[in-house]
Design a protein around this motif. Structure first.
Motif: not given
Length: 269
Positions: A48, A50-51, A54, A57, A150-151, A200, A202, A226, A228
């Protein structure tokens, strides 16, 4: 009284039973299980964070949506697409399936939905961030974004809400990528996630099971390609009507969801 003769288990059944017993023993070990639960939650929190960090993406995805008919037949609807996102307020989503070929664009102010098969499009003003847009699409427009949880920048809080059971199932491989495989349970649904190992972390696959619904239908999304940061090529998220599509009211756009209109809840076809 004569006892009925005991029947030997078929080798395959015996093997499956032994495997199930082994799984129950492994997953039910008190303090060891508690430590594994904490580690599993930590892996989701790392993903979470990490996302959220970024700013740009993009990824390709494949989804499977299971539908249970009134006569208890389970059907699987498959689609593929791509998501490109620029935080805090830019998004492009494409989805191509057996019933729909759709593009959704958002430039921070205007949401545009293009039904490519019918060459029709609709627009509505939804000023704000991607988080606000996802809520509007799900709750008011009933057009959820694939894997929307997840976004969100607070993906961990959303995912962990109402979780009552946690399991760390070790490693799994998705599309050639080694992942941590985790399983969670709430009162309403079971869900699993495979998170890429390494720098990473993801999500590679996300599966939701409606455990309280007849036949326990599932929804799954598998992620690939994937990218980024500077590897994300999209820089213009405005809608361009390059096919001279006709503008219509949103209610006139048919078959733009993963569940086609003729299979909608309560449908008779």
């Amino acid at each position: 009284m004569t006892k009925a003769p005991q029947r030997a288990l078929h080798p395959a059944v015996a093997a499956a039973s032994s495997a199930a017993l082994g799984l129950m023993v492994t997953l039910g070990c008190g303090s060891a299980a508690s430590a594994a639960d904490a580690d599993a939650k930590k892996l989701v929190k790392t993903m979470s964070d990490y996302l959220a960090a970024e700013k740009a993406i993009s990824f390709s995805y494949d989804t499977n949506l299971e539908v249970v008919t009134v006569d208890h037949q389970k059907l699987l609807l498959a689609s593929s697409g791509k998501i490109e996102m620029g935080r805090p307020d830019k998004l492009r989503v494409t989805r191509f399936g057996g019933f729909a070929n759709v593009e959704v664009t958002f430039d921070g102010k205007t949401l545009s939905l293009l039904g490519k098969n019918a060459n029709l499009y609709a627009q509505t003003e939804v000023p704000g961030t991607i988080d606000h847009l996802i809520d509007e699409l799900r709750d008011k427009l009933h057009r959820p974004v694939p894997g929307a949880d997840l976004l969100l920048p607070d993906a961990y809080d959303e995912l962990m809400r109402d979780v009552v059971d946690v399991k760390d199932l070790g490693s799994g491989v998705i599309g050639g990528v080694e992942c941590d495989h985790l399983a969670f349970r709430t009162k309403e649904v079971d869900w699993q996630i495979w998170i890429a190992q390494g720098e990473h972390p993801y999500p590679c696959r996300y599966v939701i099971t409606a455990s309280q619904v007849d036949q326990s239908p599932q929804y799954s999304i598998q992620i690939s390609d994937w990218k980024t940061g500077t590897d994300v090529v999209a820089d213009d998220f405005g809608f361009k009507n390059i096919t001279n599509a006709e503008k219509v009211d949103l209610t006139k756009l048919a078959d733009i969801d993963e569940l086609p209109d003729h299979l909608a809840m309560g449908g008779t076809k």
